[in-house]
Design a protein around this motif. Structure first.
Motif, mmCIF file in Angstrom:
data_model
loop_
_atom_site.group_PDB
_atom_site.id
_atom_site.type_symbol
_atom_site.label_atom_id
_atom_site.label_comp_id
_atom_site.label_asym_id
_atom_site.label_seq_id
_atom_site.Cartn_x
_atom_site.Cartn_y
_atom_site.Cartn_z
ATOM 1 N N TYR A 301 0.914 -1.117 -0.124
ATOM 2 C CA TYR A 301 -0.133 -0.035 0.085
ATOM 3 C C TYR A 301 0.886 1.310 -0.143
ATOM 4 O O TYR A 301 0.665 2.283 -0.751
ATOM 5 C CB TYR A 301 -0.826 -0.138 1.078
ATOM 6 C CG TYR A 301 -1.502 1.230 1.453
ATOM 7 C CD1 TYR A 301 -2.800 1.534 0.697
ATOM 8 C CD2 TYR A 301 -0.922 2.194 2.243
ATOM 9 C CE1 TYR A 301 -3.406 2.783 1.148
ATOM 10 C CE2 TYR A 301 -1.723 3.327 2.707
ATOM 11 C CZ TYR A 301 -3.118 3.504 2.008
ATOM 12 O OH TYR A 301 -3.330 5.153 2.163
ATOM 13 N N LYS A 304 2.672 1.771 -3.341
ATOM 14 C CA LYS A 304 1.780 2.470 -4.308
ATOM 15 C C LYS A 304 1.442 3.910 -4.143
ATOM 16 O O LYS A 304 1.515 4.634 -4.985
ATOM 17 C CB LYS A 304 0.273 1.791 -4.310
ATOM 18 C CG LYS A 304 0.427 0.394 -5.130
ATOM 19 C CD LYS A 304 -0.633 -0.314 -5.214
ATOM 20 C CE LYS A 304 -0.584 -1.878 -5.372
ATOM 21 N NZ LYS A 304 -1.728 -2.650 -4.933
ATOM 22 N N LEU A 305 1.372 4.285 -2.452
ATOM 23 C CA LEU A 305 1.079 5.502 -2.363
ATOM 24 C C LEU A 305 2.303 6.257 -2.351
ATOM 25 O O LEU A 305 2.020 7.472 -3.141
ATOM 26 C CB LEU A 305 0.779 5.572 -0.764
ATOM 27 C CG LEU A 305 0.146 6.891 -0.017
ATOM 28 C CD1 LEU A 305 -1.413 7.008 -0.664
ATOM 29 C CD2 LEU A 305 0.130 6.897 1.358
ATOM 30 N N ASN A 308 2.086 7.192 -6.473
ATOM 31 C CA ASN A 308 1.107 8.516 -6.528
ATOM 32 C C ASN A 308 1.628 9.788 -6.023
ATOM 33 O O ASN A 308 1.568 10.641 -6.735
ATOM 34 C CB ASN A 308 -0.093 8.024 -5.737
ATOM 35 C CG ASN A 308 -0.735 6.729 -6.406
ATOM 36 O OD1 ASN A 308 -0.762 6.872 -7.625
ATOM 37 N ND2 ASN A 308 -1.387 5.888 -5.737
ATOM 38 N N LEU A 321 -5.238 4.692 -7.338
ATOM 39 C CA LEU A 321 -5.168 4.435 -5.719
ATOM 40 C C LEU A 321 -5.576 3.073 -5.492
ATOM 41 O O LEU A 321 -6.622 2.458 -5.873
ATOM 42 C CB LEU A 321 -6.201 5.442 -5.172
ATOM 43 C CG LEU A 321 -5.661 6.835 -5.117
ATOM 44 C CD1 LEU A 321 -6.644 7.742 -4.938
ATOM 45 C CD2 LEU A 321 -4.501 7.130 -4.169
ATOM 46 N N GLU A 333 -6.019 7.453 1.483
ATOM 47 C CA GLU A 333 -6.121 7.267 0.105
ATOM 48 C C GLU A 333 -7.086 8.601 -0.442
ATOM 49 O O GLU A 333 -6.831 9.298 -1.211
ATOM 50 C CB GLU A 333 -6.827 6.157 -0.229
ATOM 51 C CG GLU A 333 -5.908 5.147 -0.798
ATOM 52 C CD GLU A 333 -6.639 3.782 -0.943
ATOM 53 O OE1 GLU A 333 -7.588 3.809 -1.541
ATOM 54 O OE2 GLU A 333 -5.901 2.923 -0.618
ATOM 55 N N PHE A 336 -5.796 11.942 0.425
ATOM 56 C CA PHE A 336 -4.842 12.011 -0.292
ATOM 57 C C PHE A 336 -5.272 12.486 -1.887
ATOM 58 O O PHE A 336 -4.665 13.448 -2.481
ATOM 59 C CB PHE A 336 -3.738 11.018 -0.566
ATOM 60 C CG PHE A 336 -2.759 11.126 -1.342
ATOM 61 C CD1 PHE A 336 -1.578 11.848 -1.345
ATOM 62 C CD2 PHE A 336 -2.703 10.418 -2.933
ATOM 63 C CE1 PHE A 336 -0.643 12.269 -2.465
ATOM 64 C CE2 PHE A 336 -1.870 10.637 -3.704
ATOM 65 C CZ PHE A 336 -0.561 11.550 -3.455
#
Ligand code: ADP
Length: 742
Positions: A301, A304-305, A308, A321, A333, A336
């Motif tokens: 997670y 991936k964050l 992003n 996301l 998420e 964000f």
């Protein structure tokens, strides 16, 4: 700075110990408790066996002793005689069962009765044996040392009891004792032994040892231990750790030794340790596996964050996301995402604003340029008629005037000069603001600048009763590479202000060397200090802004437009320097500025040629052609020349000048640069390229733009020299004198 670690690294480094340490401590505690319990139990067991066994042995020995003592008493009392003695002996032997044999010795130590009956033993002389001897000597029951009976061929000890007719000697049966010892030590790992006073093994649950009449290898330690209060100790026997309990048997002076093999205690403890370790490892692995499973989700997670966040920071808003199904993460998420949308909106807004700003900036720049250009043009346009007026007034001054007329002319000239100065300042500021003020580097002498400072301000200062002190540190070389025109302008402004605002004391101009970045260049700190009025703190802040002046009354008293310092600051900055001012009301003012001068190139003394020319001389024979379109200027030059006895020929443009040169002969040409029909630049090129006799005549440029760089441009084009407008009488004279002979 601490090197950042990855989340994974931190997790594994902390989770391992977090799981392992409590498990390990728990296991160690349990194992230690188990060991303690087992040991306590074993000690108790050893003590119990020792007590039981020693009591049994003591009872058995006491019983044996009692029986023989009773027999002695019977013999003493005469209740038993030689007739029934064998029968009684037989009965005792049979009933008691702990004797190998019983012998009755007479006073001389001769065996006269025994059971079991042995014909060979009857009559045997035992008078020299310790059994007989000791009993006889002490008169009480005595136990002998243990020995191997030659008769029975087994270990034994005997009890001797004296009676009135001799001594009864009974051999104690160790086999029986051994059997009972063996019976009492049935538990696994338990060894029981009886040692005599010399450490010889009398009985041992390990049966062979007694027969071999071995001396126990640890006998001395056991005997020593038996004398202590705590008769318990650990021994290593044949590589085994054994718990030894010793008990003295007081009747005979023997020692009972009970040995417990520690291995038996440790075995279950080890088993427990293995089991616990196994469990601990399994739990730990299970914990790590579970945590790994959970954290893999968190890590992925986060990764991936991070991707992003990177995208957003790179300006891309295509977000992918992940939905991890974990509430907190989804909240992050969502927020964000919202945040990135906000950033995007703001970014778009900023781009729009920026575009608008650029547009407005362009507009403002254009407007500012237009303003500066307008100001420059205006001041130029104003200067031309002003120069005319000034020139005419100068000519007027040369006429025969009465004193009143002279005063008027002088005041008019001063007013014109003030106006010219103001226009020059406006022109300079406009040029700087329009980025049209070039800095021209050339070789110059600091001393020249100082000389002109003295020339221009020395007298004015002295007239006010103020000293003008000019100092240069001797470490600063006189020849430097810089823009002397601008440096002069700066110093003139500052010293001009100092003279203007100081009525007593002194004005000091100093120059010090400063450390410089490279060896070739020179950094110089200039300071202009005065003991004048000073400036209020509140005014100092904006003093370098254009049109700033202190109190209005001063302005009225001293004049000026408030442009000087702003021009000075901009000039210093244009030359890469810094300026600062320190002042207090009534305490004088100091202005510091530092400038960097470049490396001085090869010797070139051309610059000061003009200054060295003597301005005295007869010029009446010099034939001069003047090309000037502006009528007033033409009149002015003509007037000035006529004063020198020169009667020039005047034309309006370059073309007319060339035509005039073709038909007449001249010694010199004064030519305006900007003229209609044919300008000065084109005309000089044609003159120089003509191949005619006038091709090499001295031609002097007359120009209103006397900016740095112009001089080179004019000389390159073919002019012999130049004079800047407004024409100064002395400049004109110098040029004429310099070029007349060429
Ligand atoms: P101006 O042309 O009016 O002298 P400047 O920019 O040179 O303009 O100076 C602005 C103001 O700063 C002046 O009007 C004066 O009030 C003050 N000032 C400048 N130099 C001095 C000084 N040496 N002593 C006192 N006041 C000064």
């Amino acid at each position: 700075m601490v090197k950042p670690r990855s989340l994974k690294y931190i997790f594994y480094r902390n989770l391992g110990p977090a799981l392992a340490v409590p498990l390990l401590l728990m296991s160690l505690f349990t194992i230690f408790t188990a060991y303690q319990n087992a040991r306590t139990q074993m000690v108790a067991n050893s003590k119990r066996v020792s007590t039981l066994l020693s009591n049994t042995i003591k009872t058995s020995l006491q019983d044996s002793e009692n029986r023989i003592t009773a027999l002695a008493k019977l013999l003493d009392d005469g209740k038993i005689n030689s007739t029934n003695l064998p029968f009684v002996l037989g009965q005792i032997l049979k009933s008691h069962g702990s004797f190998l044999d019983i012998r009755v010795l007479n006073d001389n130590g001769i065996v006269w009765a025994m059971s079991p009956h042995d014909e060979d033993a009857i009559g045997l002389d035992m008078s020299r044996t310790p059994q007989f001897f000791d009993a006889k000597k002490h008169g009480v029951a005595m136990w002998s040392k243990a020995y191997i009976s030659a008769y029975m061929n087994q270990p034994t000890a005997s009890i001797s009891v004296p009676f009135s007719g001799g001594v009864i000697v009974a051999n104690y049966d160790f086999v029986k004792l051994r059997i009972s010892v063996g019976a009492l030590a049935p538990e696994k790992g338990l060894t029981v032994a009886i040692l005599d006073g010399a450490g010889t093994i009398l009985a041992n649950s390990d049966s062979g040892k007694a027969l071999r009449r071995e001396r126990d290898s640890n006998a001395d330690e056991y005997l020593a231990l038996s004398k202590k209060s705590e008769r318990l100790a650990m021994f290593v026997i044949d590589g085994h750790e054994e718990l030894i309990t010793v008990t003295p048997i007081s009747v005979t002076g023997w020692t009972l030794v009970v040995a417990q093999d520690m291995q038996l205690v440790m075995d279950p403890v080890y088993r427990l340790a293995y089991t616990y370790s196994g469990f601990a490892i399994v739990f730990m692995l299970l914990g790590i596996a579970l945590a790994y499973h959970f954290l893999s989700r968190v890590f992925s997670y986060f990764q991936k964050l991070i991707v992003n966040i990177r995208r957003v920071s790179d300006g891309s808003y295509q977000l992918d996301l992940p939905h991890e199904g974990i509430r907190e993460m989804e909240e992050v998420e969502e927020n964000f995402y919202r945040m990135s949308q906000h950033i995007r909106t703001r970014e778009v807004h900023i781009v729009e604003l920026n575009e608008e700003l650029q547009f407005r900036l362009g507009e403002a720049e254009t407007a500012s340029r237009a303003k500066s250009e307008f100001l420059a043009n205006m001041s130029h346009e104003l200067r031309t008629p002003l120069n005319g007026a000034l020139g005419m007034l100068q000519l007027l001054q040369m006429c025969d005037l009465n004193s009143e007329q002279k005063d008027y002319a002088e005041i008019a000239i001063r007013s014109c000069k003030n106006l010219t100065d103001l226009l020059n300042d406006i022109l300079d500021l406009s040029r700087i603001e329009a980025n049209r003020m070039p800095i021209i580097l050339e070789r110059f002498h600091l001393s020249d600048i100082y000389t002109s400072l003295e020339e221009i301000f020395g007298l004015a200062a002295r007239e006010k009763g103020v000293d003008l002190i000019l100092e240069v540190s001797p470490e600063i070389p006189d020849a430097q590479l810089g823009d002397p025109v601008r440096i002069k302008q700066i110093l003139f402004n500052l010293v001009g202000n100092a003279v203007k605002f100081t009525s007593e004391g002194s004005i000091v101009v100093e120059a010090y060397p400063l450390p410089s970045k490279d060896l070739d260049s020179y950094r110089v700190l200039f300071s202009v200090s005065d003991t004048g009025l000073g400036i209020e703190d509140s005014q100092l802040e904006n003093i370098f802004e254009p049109f700033t002046q202190t109190e209005a009354s001063f302005t009225r008293r001293f004049g000026g437009a408030g442009l000087g310092l702003s021009i000075v600051k901009r000039l210093v900055e244009l030359m890469g320097g810094k300026i600062s001012i320190a002042s207090s009301l009534g305490g004088g003012t100091v202005v510091y500025f530092c400038l960097t001068f470049g490396p001085v190139p090869g010797q070139d003394e051309k610059a000061s040629v003009l200054a060295e020319v003597d301005i005295e001389g007869d010029l009446s024979a010099v034939r001069v052609l003047v090309a000037e379109d502006e009528q007033i200027n033409q009149m002015l030059i003509e007037g000035l020349l006529i004063k020198q006895g020169i009667h020039p020929v005047c034309v309006k443009d370059g073309q007319e000048a060339i035509a005039m040169l073709e038909s007449n002969s001249f010694d010199m040409v004064l030519m305006d640069v900007q003229m209609p029909v044919m300008d000065g630049m084109s005309a000089i090129k044609l003159i120089r390229a003509s191949g005619k006799p006038y091709a090499n005549l001295p031609v002097i440029a007359l120009t209103a733009y006397a900016m740095g760089g112009d001089k080179e441009k004019f000389l390159e084009a073919g002019f012999s020299g130049y004079i800047s407008k407004p024409l100064e009488f002395e400049d004109l004279l110098r040029v004429l004198l310099q070029h007349r002979s060429q």
